[in-house]
Design an enzyme around this catalytic site. Structure first.
Site, PDB file in Angstrom:
ATOM      1  N   HIS A 129       0.861  -1.186   0.000  1.00 56.37           N
ATOM      2  CA  HIS A 129       0.000   0.000   0.000  1.00 56.37           C
ATOM      3  C   HIS A 129       0.891   1.226   0.000  1.00 56.37           C
ATOM      4  O   HIS A 129       2.101   1.127   0.244  1.00 56.37           O
ATOM      5  CB  HIS A 129      -0.986   0.016   1.180  1.00 56.37           C
ATOM      6  CG  HIS A 129      -0.370  -0.142   2.545  1.00 56.37           C
ATOM      7  ND1 HIS A 129      -0.869  -1.004   3.501  1.00 56.37           N
ATOM      8  CD2 HIS A 129       0.706   0.454   3.124  1.00 56.37           C
ATOM      9  CE1 HIS A 129      -0.122  -0.917   4.602  1.00 56.37           C
ATOM     10  NE2 HIS A 129       0.839  -0.043   4.396  1.00 56.37           N
ATOM     11  N   HIS A 180       4.799   0.979   0.984  1.00 56.09           N
ATOM     12  CA  HIS A 180       5.166  -0.185   1.785  1.00 56.09           C
ATOM     13  C   HIS A 180       4.836  -1.455   1.003  1.00 56.09           C
ATOM     14  O   HIS A 180       3.787  -1.517   0.352  1.00 56.09           O
ATOM     15  CB  HIS A 180       4.380  -0.200   3.103  1.00 56.09           C
ATOM     16  CG  HIS A 180       4.596   1.022   3.952  1.00 56.09           C
ATOM     17  ND1 HIS A 180       3.791   1.342   5.023  1.00 56.09           N
ATOM     18  CD2 HIS A 180       5.528   2.030   3.867  1.00 56.09           C
ATOM     19  CE1 HIS A 180       4.206   2.478   5.570  1.00 56.09           C
ATOM     20  NE2 HIS A 180       5.269   2.912   4.892  1.00 56.09           N
ATOM     21  N   HIS A 199       2.620   0.538  -9.541  1.00 54.37           N
ATOM     22  CA  HIS A 199       1.256   0.822  -9.070  1.00 54.37           C
ATOM     23  C   HIS A 199       1.306   1.646  -7.788  1.00 54.37           C
ATOM     24  O   HIS A 199       0.697   2.712  -7.677  1.00 54.37           O
ATOM     25  CB  HIS A 199       0.504  -0.496  -8.816  1.00 54.37           C
ATOM     26  CG  HIS A 199      -0.854  -0.319  -8.223  1.00 54.37           C
ATOM     27  ND1 HIS A 199      -2.020  -0.366  -8.951  1.00 54.37           N
ATOM     28  CD2 HIS A 199      -1.239  -0.078  -6.936  1.00 54.37           C
ATOM     29  CE1 HIS A 199      -3.062  -0.164  -8.161  1.00 54.37           C
ATOM     30  NE2 HIS A 199      -2.614   0.014  -6.920  1.00 54.37           N
ATOM     31  N   HIS A 240       0.228   5.770  -6.507  1.00 53.26           N
ATOM     32  CA  HIS A 240      -0.443   6.341  -5.318  1.00 53.26           C
ATOM     33  C   HIS A 240       0.428   7.418  -4.698  1.00 53.26           C
ATOM     34  O   HIS A 240      -0.062   8.483  -4.333  1.00 53.26           O
ATOM     35  CB  HIS A 240      -0.716   5.246  -4.274  1.00 53.26           C
ATOM     36  CG  HIS A 240      -1.763   4.259  -4.663  1.00 53.26           C
ATOM     37  ND1 HIS A 240      -2.974   4.609  -5.190  1.00 53.26           N
ATOM     38  CD2 HIS A 240      -1.763   2.894  -4.593  1.00 53.26           C
ATOM     39  CE1 HIS A 240      -3.690   3.524  -5.424  1.00 53.26           C
ATOM     40  NE2 HIS A 240      -2.975   2.461  -5.083  1.00 53.26           N
ATOM     41  N   ASP A 244       2.868  24.120 -49.051  1.00 55.24           N
ATOM     42  CA  ASP A 244       2.250  22.824 -48.714  1.00 55.24           C
ATOM     43  C   ASP A 244       2.980  22.123 -47.578  1.00 55.24           C
ATOM     44  O   ASP A 244       2.368  21.422 -46.771  1.00 55.24           O
ATOM     45  CB  ASP A 244       2.273  21.900 -49.951  1.00 55.24           C
ATOM     46  CG  ASP A 244       1.435  22.464 -51.088  1.00 55.24           C
ATOM     47  OD1 ASP A 244       0.458  23.187 -50.774  1.00 55.24           O
ATOM     48  OD2 ASP A 244       1.781  22.242 -52.255  1.00 55.24           O
TER      49      ASP A 244
END
Lengths: 82, 379
Positions: free
Chosen positions: B84, B97, B119, B123, B291
């Site tokens: 987490h 952790h 991941h 957080h 162009d």
């Protein structure tokens, strides 16, 4: 006796679901036995919220797919709430 | 994607991190590299940069721990909770952790440390969970992720850029305006449409910008996914539907053309005194618009393409060269049709016409590849 295995599994699955909803979906911890209130509005609402967030079929019940999902390894940060 | 309630985010772009202790499941250097790679994934799509310190208080403190580890949210043994992390802020905030009762691995034979680290660090940077099952920030660990082709999902990029904006145009003078990558809406060009054509293309500080109508794709060679933005979100005063664009790299300026006018932009700033008329560059009055344009940084000359002819502009002496225009087909054999857009990269010239792209070798003076226009957009 003998132990009613199915009933025991059912209880432990219910415990698993209760913990999951309390840990990740902000379900209020409540001393009332979870099994008795599993069909109550707040719990069904939380089950549906969890199924929707995780991309499951929203049944409001602890169906096999939902049980398999809450057994999978995951991050400890909640999915909703503080 | 979601962000933490109250939208906590770091108020600075340079962050420190410290791996306070190490799991015994992997060699230290494997742990170091997993976290370095995880942070790089976020660094590549934001203005954020990270540096590792080995002592003292870092913004992001990384711990391996089991069961109760002092933050009132004990781990639960093998399986279930893998780790987490806390939202940005002082003290324990920002920290990550990891449950050392898991079997941390470099592959997916156990729990892949890089994936979980990327991941959890999401957080630490302020992202909450995502309901997109393909996103890194989806809460449930996916052991089937193909690590060899890992990249952040667009949902992850949209989420983190909603907090910090996109990476600067790798400019020494600070980040570009924080701008949302625009998820494709109806009516916007589809990135991998096989019939896709471009209005103009230019490099910009190591990236390549592909302009189309009101939008542009921004391709960094470091990230597979191009960002997709409104032109007006970076340069409000620029018109949409550009005709041509090129970067004069030695001046750190991109020139953009529409009709008989052109603008000079540095990073996100349109330079004062623009737009100017294209005839100030030395075009004859008969030329109404150009162009395409490309800058050859080796020769320091810019090629302007108008219908079936081209001019060459000497950037050093700031003057159109004599004896022009010439026929495009004479000097660029194989480039037979009107050029929509062009740019130079890796010593090749890339000409775009309709849904085709020609790679031209200016030394061999021949077309070396014929590609789809959107081959650069990871299609």
């Amino acid at each position: 006796y003998p132990v009613d295995r199915a009933a025991e599994d059912k209880d432990s699955n219910m415990d698993l679901l209760q913990q999951y909803l309390e840990n990740y979906y902000d379900l209020a911890k409540d001393v009332t036995q979870f099994v008795r209130r599993r069909h109550s509005g707040p719990v069904v609402k939380k089950v549906r919220e969890m199924q929707k967030f995780l991309g499951l079929e929203v049944t409001g019940k602890l169906d096999p797919d939902t049980l398999a999902m809450i057994r999978k390894p995951r991050c400890g940060v909640p999915d909703v709430g503080q | 994607f979601t962000t933490f309630p109250g939208l906590p985010k770091w108020r600075k772009t340079h962050l420190t991190y410290r791996i306070v202790n190490y799991t015994l499941d992997l060699p230290r250097e494997a742990v170091d590299s997993a976290f370095e790679k995880a942070l790089k994934a976020w660094e590549e799509v934001t203005p954020l940069t990270f540096s590792k310190i080995s002592e003292g208080e870092a913004d992001i403190m990384i711990f391996f721990a089991v069961r109760d580890h002092g933050d009132f949210i004990p781990f639960d043994g093998p399986g279930n909770v893998l780790g987490h992390a806390y939202a940005p802020g002082p003290g324990i905030n920002g920290d990550a952790h990891f449950d050392d009762d898991e079997q941390w691995t470099k592959d997916t034979s156990g729990t892949n440390l890089f994936l979980v680290a990327a991941h959890e660090l999401g957080h630490s940077l302020g992202l909450y969970h995502s309901a997109d099952p393909t996103a890194l920030m989806y809460p449930v660990y996916n052991p089937r992720t193909d690590l060899t082709r890992f990249h952040l999902a667009q949902d992850d990029v949209n989420g983190i850029q909603s907090l910090y904006g996109p990476p600067p145009m790798s400019s020494p003078d600070g980040p570009a305006a924080p701008t949302e990558s625009v998820p494709p809406e109806p009516g916007t060009p589809a990135t991998c449409d096989p019939a896709l054509s471009f209005d103009a293309i230019s490099s910009l500080r190591g990236e390549i910008l592909f302009f189309k109508d009101r939008h542009f794709w921004r391709k960094s060679l470091r990230t597979p996914e191009p960002g997709f933005y409104l032109i007006s979100s970076f340069w409000p005063s620029l018109p949409s539907g550009l005709d041509a664009a090129y970067e004069e790299t030695s001046k750190d300026i991109v020139f953009t053309f529409k009709g008989n006018q052109f603008w000079a932009i540095r990073g996100t700033e349109v330079q004062a005194g623009y737009p100017k008329g294209i005839h100030t560059l030395g075009f004859p009055p008969s030329v109404r618009k150009i162009d395409a344009a490309l800058f050859d940084k080796e020769k320091e000359k810019t090629y302007f393409f108008v219908e079936d002819k081209y001019w060459r502009f000497d950037e050093k002496i700031q003057s159109m060269e004599p004896d022009f225009p010439k026929k495009i087909a004479d000097d660029f054999p194989g480039v037979d049709s009107k050029v929509d857009a062009a740019f130079e990269a890796f010593g090749f010239y890339y000409f775009f016409s309709g849904s085709s792209q020609l790679e031209f070798d200016p030394n061999a003076k021949k077309v070396t590849h014929v590609l789809k226009t959107n081959s650069w957009l990871n299609c």
